[in-house]
Motif scaffolding. Structure first.
Motif, PDB file in Angstrom:
ATOM      1  N   LYS A   1      30.362  36.158  40.589  1.00 24.23           N
ATOM      2  CA  LYS A   1      29.227  35.250  40.608  1.00 24.23           C
ATOM      3  C   LYS A   1      29.670  33.914  40.027  1.00 24.23           C
ATOM      4  O   LYS A   1      30.216  33.857  38.925  1.00 24.23           O
ATOM      5  CB  LYS A   1      28.052  35.807  39.807  1.00 24.23           C
TER       6      LYS A   1
ATOM      7  N   TYR B   1      27.777  34.167  45.302  1.00 24.61           N
ATOM      8  CA  TYR B   1      28.013  35.564  44.942  1.00 24.61           C
ATOM      9  C   TYR B   1      28.907  36.196  46.003  1.00 24.61           C
ATOM     10  O   TYR B   1      28.676  36.036  47.201  1.00 24.61           O
ATOM     11  CB  TYR B   1      26.700  36.334  44.845  1.00 24.61           C
TER      12      TYR B   1
ATOM     13  N   GLN C   1      31.264  39.912  46.890  1.00 29.52           N
ATOM     14  CA  GLN C   1      31.570  41.287  46.519  1.00 29.52           C
ATOM     15  C   GLN C   1      32.392  41.942  47.623  1.00 29.52           C
ATOM     16  O   GLN C   1      32.336  41.548  48.779  1.00 29.52           O
ATOM     17  CB  GLN C   1      30.298  42.093  46.281  1.00 29.52           C
TER      18      GLN C   1
END
Length: 816
Positions: free
Chosen positions: A497, A513, A515
């Motif tokens: 983040k 963000y 991932q």
């Protein structure tokens, strides 16, 4: 006495074998006692290789790892007498190459398999670096500040190919540095050295153990004038560790700090390089680094087969840079209170208040009379001008990691299972401004100058705060399916983040963000037990765009090469997929005959959505970060080494083929083979190059050979030779491969040491003994815009980072 010295020399020689893992070393009075049967255990996760309370090493047998690994010990770092991590990596690892774009020996970019670990913010960082199990890539740009690592305190360095357990940036590989403590080093050493280019330095280390308490302290102070003009450096480093051993565990509290002043004046146009190699093109280019980090680590046995390890750290990093460059600007025709960048829209830069009056008034107070007229006159007559780009980075970083090691059978089969998690956070305040001043006759900035700003505040000045939070959960399982076959399963889930807060407006604001889960699988098979092992594996890794990259991703608002950050379009994260295979082995012989070891392997890594620093076609000297599609790095690595009681030798070879896999059109104003942009035919900075699939990535040496020999003439006297051969690299800005490379080169050095007695050792070494003229990096410089008085006809934009000439150093090590 002679028998003991010979045995110590042999043990040290064995530790020098390339790729041989170093498990446990106790140093007393400068003599290393190595437990030979434990040399092949290495870490496979960020947490370093340690022992549990039963004395079992928590790493993995290197012969069971499905990737290439290399391990350097403190003996490698001290091979020529003066400790140096950078020298050890450059001399001992075939697939590591040095790009000295800064022109400073303590600020190089290291490429491993074509992936970079660099202190420069414009470099795409593709190697994860850890020190004492804690992430060492900086928070703002993922950069690696090599000058902060205390060389004398290094216990071992482990380098391996891509491994998802190491988290972000491990696209090409991971490098883990473990520092000494009072349980691995006892005694006191003072190392004094000096030599060419005004270098003088000293370092010390002291370690002691009292029952279950270990203390270690070390420090370095080094100064040099540098072999090029205007390039002094000063290093001040300190490290301390306090350790306690308990019945079921071991715990350490340590501190690492540095205050360094580094000057590197970059590349030099080839015409000026031929005229005088120690010249600089423009100056100054100074970096001030201040760093402090406190760390806490521990190992605790929950049961005899289950161990938990943990690390926590808190630190601060402050960096100030001042970079002087020629300013390719002129007074705007529409309004002389403005300066316009060539090829850009008018009113690009605004000089605050009254230009001439402020310039001349401030100059009178600070300049000597001889230099004042030229400075004032150049402003009156419209140049030439110079920029002083200044940046200030203040970062607070912190993190914690926890890892569990389970060594129990799985379905009756020997098994090692690791489960861990980590969090790394950073809070950074970054500011930058641009001052315009005069350009001196030797191409330096003459000020103090006047701070400028773009008319709409879109480029300069800059003030931004960023926060980054990186988290990950990883696992690794090694199962011995048979006494010869080992299966490895790996995986890590990464989260990132990044928040940006513009302090001058809203242009830089952003919330990002990322991932991803990265898997890995591999296997090893012992074709001939203890002699020959084959391995193969597949892994994935990723890196998120850094706050620095996200803040400089707008082609309409490019940033300076000295890290001004503007704009905030989204960037995609980079994903790497790597396969590698090979074999390794060693041939143990009776101790009188020595030990022969070898390894050879191939690798292929493909990056998707790779990020690179793309030159701007609207503003000279600026660029922006951009996803450029796919790139590929593939190659071959091979190594052979032999160690005997009186001599040892090695040869490492690496072939790295690094290419673009997606076609690109890039601006390249300084490239003589670039073609005009139809949309901006009168703007030379908009000239284009066309990158085709298969064109080579710049800055990567395709072939490298590294050799070394050490010979004990007597038990007290040792001589050695080290050599490196490399092929040329394409220049940054020549991604279409139309220009000459930096050129092939060969460099050789000699070293010797003499043990006067148990307490004193004298040493000396010569670098670049044949005074080869070579370059490690290349790009293009605006020669036509910068007057070179000594070479008025200089015309080639080709610019190289020259390697240092012949240099001699000597010193003394005192033990007690």
């Amino acid at each position: 006495m002679k028998k003991r010295t010979l045995r110590s020399s042999l043990l040290v020689s064995v530790a020098l074998l390339p790729g041989v893992a170093y498990a446990q070393t106790t140093v007393v009075g400068g003599q290393q006692a190595v437990t030979l049967q434990e040399l092949d255990v290495v870490a496979t996760t960020p947490t370093p290789t340690l022992r549990n309370a039963q004395g079992v090493l928590l790493g993995q047998d290197r012969d069971k790892l499905p990737q290439n690994t290399s391990v350097l010990t403190s003996a490698d770092v001290n091979r020529v007498g003066t400790p140096s991590v950078l020298r050890a990596l450059d001399e001992r690892i075939g697939s590591i190459s040095i790009n000295n774009a800064q022109g400073n020996p303590f600020q190089p970019t290291i490429t491993y398999r074509g992936f970079e670990a660099s202190p420069l913010g414009g470099s795409p960082q593709g190697v994860a670096v850890y020190v004492n199990g804690n992430r060492f890539n900086t928070s703002f740009g993922d950069t690696v500040q090599w000058d902060l690592i205390p060389d004398i305190a290094v216990d071992r360095i482990e380098l391996e190919g891509s491994n998802p357990a190491y988290g972000l940036n491990a696209l090409g590989g991971a490098l883990s540095v473990q520092l000494k403590n009072g349980f691995t080093y006892q005694g006191t050493e003072l190392n004094l050295s000096g030599g060419s280019f005004g270098r003088f330095g000293g370092s010390f280390q002291h370690g002691q153990r009292s029952d279950n308490v270990g203390l270690y302290v070390a420090g370095t102070a080094l100064s040099e004038n540098g072999w090029r003009q205007h390039s002094p450096s000063r290093l001040r480093q300190f490290y301390g560790d306090l350790g306690v051993q308990a019945e079921k565990g071991e715990f350490h509290l340590n501190f690492m700090g540095a205050i360094n002043s580094l000057t590197g004046n970059g590349t030099l146009p080839v015409d000026l390089l031929d005229f005088k190699r120690n010249e600089v093109f423009t100056y100054p280019d100074k970096t001030l680094n201040a760093f402090g980090r406190i760390g806490l680590s521990g190992t605790y046995d929950i049961t005899p087969t289950v161990t938990i390890q943990g690390n926590a750290y808190y630190g601060r990093f402050e960096q100030n840079t001042a970079n002087g460059d020629a300013a390719e600007v002129e007074r705007c025709e529409a309004n002389e209170r403005f300066l316009c960048s060539e090829g850009a829209n008018e009113e690009q830069f605004f000089l605050r208040d009254r230009l001439n009056r402020r310039v001349q008034a401030s100059s009178v107070r600070t300049a000597n009379f001889a230099r004042l007229p030229a400075f004032a006159e150049r402003f009156d007559e419209g140049g030439p001008y110079a920029f002083l780009n200044s940046t200030r980075t203040n970062t607070e970083n912190f993190g914690v990691s926890v890892q569990t090691n389970v060594r129990e059978t799985l379905f009756g089969l020997p098994n090692r299972f690791v489960l861990g998690g980590s969090y790394d956070g950073g809070r950074t305040a970054f500011t930058a401004d641009n001052a315009v001043g005069g350009l001196t006759f030797d191409r330096g900035f003459f000020g103090p100058g006047i701070v400028v700003r773009s008319d709409d505040n879109s480029i300069t000045p800059v003030s931004v705060k960023s926060s980054n939070d990186y988290g990950g959960i990883y696992l690794q399982n090694n199962t011995d399916l048979t006494d010869r076959l080992t299966l490895t399963l790996q995986g890590r889930f990464n989260m990132a983040k990044i928040v940006l807060e513009d302090q001058l407006g809203t242009a830089l604001n952003g919330n990002h963000y990322f991932q991803r889960f990265n898997p890995g699988v591999g296997a090893t098979y012992k074709l001939v037990p203890d002699l020959l092992t084959v391995y193969g594996g597949y892994v994935e890794a990723n890196r998120a765009p850094t706050p620095a990259e996200l803040s400089c991703a707008d082609p309409l608002a490019p940033c300076s090469l000295t890290n001004f950050f503007v704009g905030d379009p989204p960037l995609k994260q980079v994903i790497s997929r790597t396969v590698e295979a090979g074999f390794r082995g060693k041939l143990p012989s009776p101790i009188e005959l020595g030990v022969l070891s070898w390894k050879a392997g191939v690798f292929r890594a493909r990056n998707e959505d790779d990020i690179t620093f793309v030159p701007s076609d609207i503003t000279i000297g600026r660029a922006y970060f951009q996803n450029v599609g796919s790139t590929r790095r593939q190659g071959v690595e091979a190594s052979l080494a032999i160690t005997t009681p009186v001599w040892n030798a090695f040869i490492d070879y690496a072939f790295v083929d690094a290419t673009f896999q997606s076609p690109l059109t890039l601006a390249s104003g300084g490239n003589p083979f670039a073609t005009p942009n139809p949309a901006q035919p009168d703007n030379s900075e908009a000239n284009q190059i066309f990158v085709r699939r298969g064109d080579k990535l710049p800055g990567v040496a395709p072939h490298q050979v590294k050799v070394g020999v050490q010979y004990n003439v007597t038990p007290e006297w040792r001589v050695g030779v080290l050599g490196r051969v490399a092929t040329g690299k394409f220049l940054v800005g020549d991604e279409s491969n139309l220009n000459k490379t930096t050129g092939n080169y060969a460099v050789i050095g000699f070293n010797t040491s003499y043990r006067v007695n148990e307490n004193i050792e004298l040493y000396g070494y010569v670098e670049n003994a044949l005074n080869a003229k070579y370059a490690t990096f290349g790009t293009f410089s605006p020669v036509g815009e910068v007057p070179i008085l000594a070479l008025p006809n200089a015309s080639s934009n080709r610019s190289l980072a020259p390697g240092a000439p012949i240099a001699a150093y000597g010193g003394m090590r005192i033990f007690w």
